[in-house]
Design a protein around this motif. Sequence first.
Motif, mmCIF file in Angstrom:
data_model
loop_
_atom_site.group_PDB
_atom_site.id
_atom_site.type_symbol
_atom_site.label_atom_id
_atom_site.label_comp_id
_atom_site.label_asym_id
_atom_site.label_seq_id
_atom_site.Cartn_x
_atom_site.Cartn_y
_atom_site.Cartn_z
ATOM 1 N N GLY A 330 -23.427 3.634 11.489
ATOM 2 C CA GLY A 330 -22.874 4.863 12.210
ATOM 3 C C GLY A 330 -21.702 4.658 12.804
ATOM 4 O O GLY A 330 -20.500 5.691 12.656
ATOM 5 N N MET A 331 -21.429 3.304 13.302
ATOM 6 C CA MET A 331 -20.048 3.292 14.026
ATOM 7 C C MET A 331 -18.734 3.206 13.101
ATOM 8 O O MET A 331 -17.716 3.401 13.346
ATOM 9 C CB MET A 331 -20.149 2.027 14.940
ATOM 10 C CG MET A 331 -20.896 2.225 16.135
ATOM 11 S SD MET A 331 -20.968 0.874 17.387
ATOM 12 C CE MET A 331 -19.271 0.830 18.043
ATOM 13 N N THR A 332 -19.107 2.344 11.750
ATOM 14 C CA THR A 332 -18.212 2.204 10.931
ATOM 15 C C THR A 332 -17.702 3.489 10.258
ATOM 16 O O THR A 332 -16.502 3.630 10.144
ATOM 17 C CB THR A 332 -18.630 0.980 9.847
ATOM 18 O OG1 THR A 332 -19.867 1.585 9.356
ATOM 19 C CG2 THR A 332 -18.803 -0.329 10.458
ATOM 20 N N LYS A 333 -18.806 4.338 10.050
ATOM 21 C CA LYS A 333 -18.270 5.415 9.365
ATOM 22 C C LYS A 333 -17.615 6.299 10.256
ATOM 23 O O LYS A 333 -16.593 6.989 9.664
ATOM 24 C CB LYS A 333 -19.638 6.334 8.939
ATOM 25 C CG LYS A 333 -20.752 5.581 8.033
ATOM 26 C CD LYS A 333 -19.755 5.504 6.628
ATOM 27 C CE LYS A 333 -20.695 4.832 5.580
ATOM 28 N NZ LYS A 333 -21.160 3.484 5.683
ATOM 29 N N ILE A 334 -17.862 6.517 11.354
ATOM 30 C CA ILE A 334 -16.946 7.382 12.509
ATOM 31 C C ILE A 334 -15.716 6.412 12.514
ATOM 32 O O ILE A 334 -14.548 7.555 12.432
ATOM 33 C CB ILE A 334 -17.654 7.344 13.895
ATOM 34 C CG1 ILE A 334 -19.000 7.944 13.947
ATOM 35 C CG2 ILE A 334 -16.973 7.743 14.957
ATOM 36 C CD1 ILE A 334 -19.736 8.066 15.082
ATOM 37 N N ILE A 335 -15.628 5.471 12.723
ATOM 38 C CA ILE A 335 -14.174 4.679 12.816
ATOM 39 C C ILE A 335 -13.382 4.984 11.456
ATOM 40 O O ILE A 335 -12.293 5.226 11.344
ATOM 41 C CB ILE A 335 -14.203 3.110 12.883
ATOM 42 C CG1 ILE A 335 -14.896 2.795 14.344
ATOM 43 C CG2 ILE A 335 -13.138 2.397 12.674
ATOM 44 C CD1 ILE A 335 -15.242 1.305 14.700
ATOM 45 N N GLN A 336 -14.030 4.752 10.194
ATOM 46 C CA GLN A 336 -13.411 5.135 8.877
ATOM 47 C C GLN A 336 -12.965 6.617 8.844
ATOM 48 O O GLN A 336 -11.821 6.618 8.608
ATOM 49 C CB GLN A 336 -14.228 4.837 7.802
ATOM 50 C CG GLN A 336 -14.595 3.312 7.502
ATOM 51 C CD GLN A 336 -15.557 3.205 6.264
ATOM 52 O OE1 GLN A 336 -16.785 3.623 6.499
ATOM 53 N NE2 GLN A 336 -15.111 2.414 5.542
ATOM 54 N N LEU A 337 -13.775 7.422 9.418
ATOM 55 C CA LEU A 337 -13.102 9.141 9.598
ATOM 56 C C LEU A 337 -12.074 9.229 10.159
ATOM 57 O O LEU A 337 -11.108 9.936 9.788
ATOM 58 C CB LEU A 337 -14.536 9.854 9.758
ATOM 59 C CG LEU A 337 -14.182 11.276 9.797
ATOM 60 C CD1 LEU A 337 -13.768 11.739 8.242
ATOM 61 C CD2 LEU A 337 -15.345 11.922 10.569
ATOM 62 N N ILE A 338 -11.976 8.302 11.406
ATOM 63 C CA ILE A 338 -10.988 8.568 12.238
ATOM 64 C C ILE A 338 -9.723 8.074 11.863
ATOM 65 O O ILE A 338 -8.578 8.609 11.926
ATOM 66 C CB ILE A 338 -11.191 8.059 13.523
ATOM 67 C CG1 ILE A 338 -12.316 8.774 14.288
ATOM 68 C CG2 ILE A 338 -9.969 7.909 14.669
ATOM 69 C CD1 ILE A 338 -12.874 8.187 15.504
#
Length: 399
Positions: A330-338
């Motif tokens: 979850g955290m990596t996907k959010i960071i990648q999106l940002i």
Amino acid sequence: MGLLAGVTAFKVFDMFDPIGDAFADMEFTDIYFSQLLDDPVADENVVLVNVGLESRAGISILLDSISKHGPAVIGVDLFFDYQMEDTLADLMLAESLGRIENLVLVTKLSQTLNNENPDEYDSIEWSHPMFTWNAEPAFANLITDAEVQEDLKMCREFFPQFETADKVNHHAFAVKMASYLAPEKAQKFLERGNEVEVINYRGNVLDYGATKFGNKYFALDVWDVYSGNFIPEIIKDKVVIFCFLGEELGDRENFEDKFFTPLNETYIGRAFPDMYGGVIHANIVSMILNEDYIFYLSETQKWMVAIFFLFLNIMIFSWIYKKLPKWYDGMTKIIQLIEFIGIIYIMVYMMDLYSVKLDLSYLLFAVALSGDGLEVFYGVVKNTLSREGRKELFKVSKL
């Protein structure tokens, strides 16, 4: 990635080709030109004259009608590579060209027959000598991905100068014309030393909405010149470009010498080209005269930026993987999106605020793969290389 490339050789992902084709001719900085560019001021230093479907005799009359009003230079973006059966028309054209005080006639960067590299120019093609004796030559080639004339031709860049195999340095058509009006600015532009320059587009001629900024250049149609339907002052001491702009101004059905540009309001899956080659040359002249250049990263700089930020990503994602394993996906996907949104925002607004073209496609690719790539490394590669990991895999196999 090598494995994926091998898989695609079997056309596994052909279903995605229409999507890829739609985005293939698009760059994120196109959003700036088509959506965010402030309405530029029309450039009165450049005038275009449409030759339409006129014969060589007709072009001769057009040249005589314009040259008598004292332009700084006349550039002819037309190729006369052979003599016609109508000898009188050829003589008329040759005499008209010979009477012009400052004349630039286009040449064409070409290839010799023994050149095995399809992407490499090594020679120059000229018009017939009877038309060139009074003219300064300059090549009109523009950089596109098209292999043939009928292909989609997206034009964002051009060669300011080019050295052929005989070690002769040739200047681009627009650079040569700009040098007549402002030689110091043309020289300053060349001294930037860039092999390729990005075109900072200002606008179009009459285009009936094909681009966001039409009517940024004076353009005279054939009958405007014949009937004298123009003020001579618009010609005096100006750069005048004779070129093909359709059968008449505003012609959107004729695609001869017509290109897609970043000014096209439909920047994804374009349907119709929006700008004739002569107008692109006019945009380059404006860029040089106004010293309104675009700066960009070299290939080495692009790789350095991508590797540096990929390294930072891997450091952060590794820490999350080891310290917060349940939160990793979850955290990596959010960071990648940002990161993805932030990079695109930076690319567009660096272009808007500082005229810097940040082509960060390598970085976007790295960001998109970093999270899942690291997970594959820890979950597959690292376990495969360790005895404990292989034992666990064999235990599962036995079950």
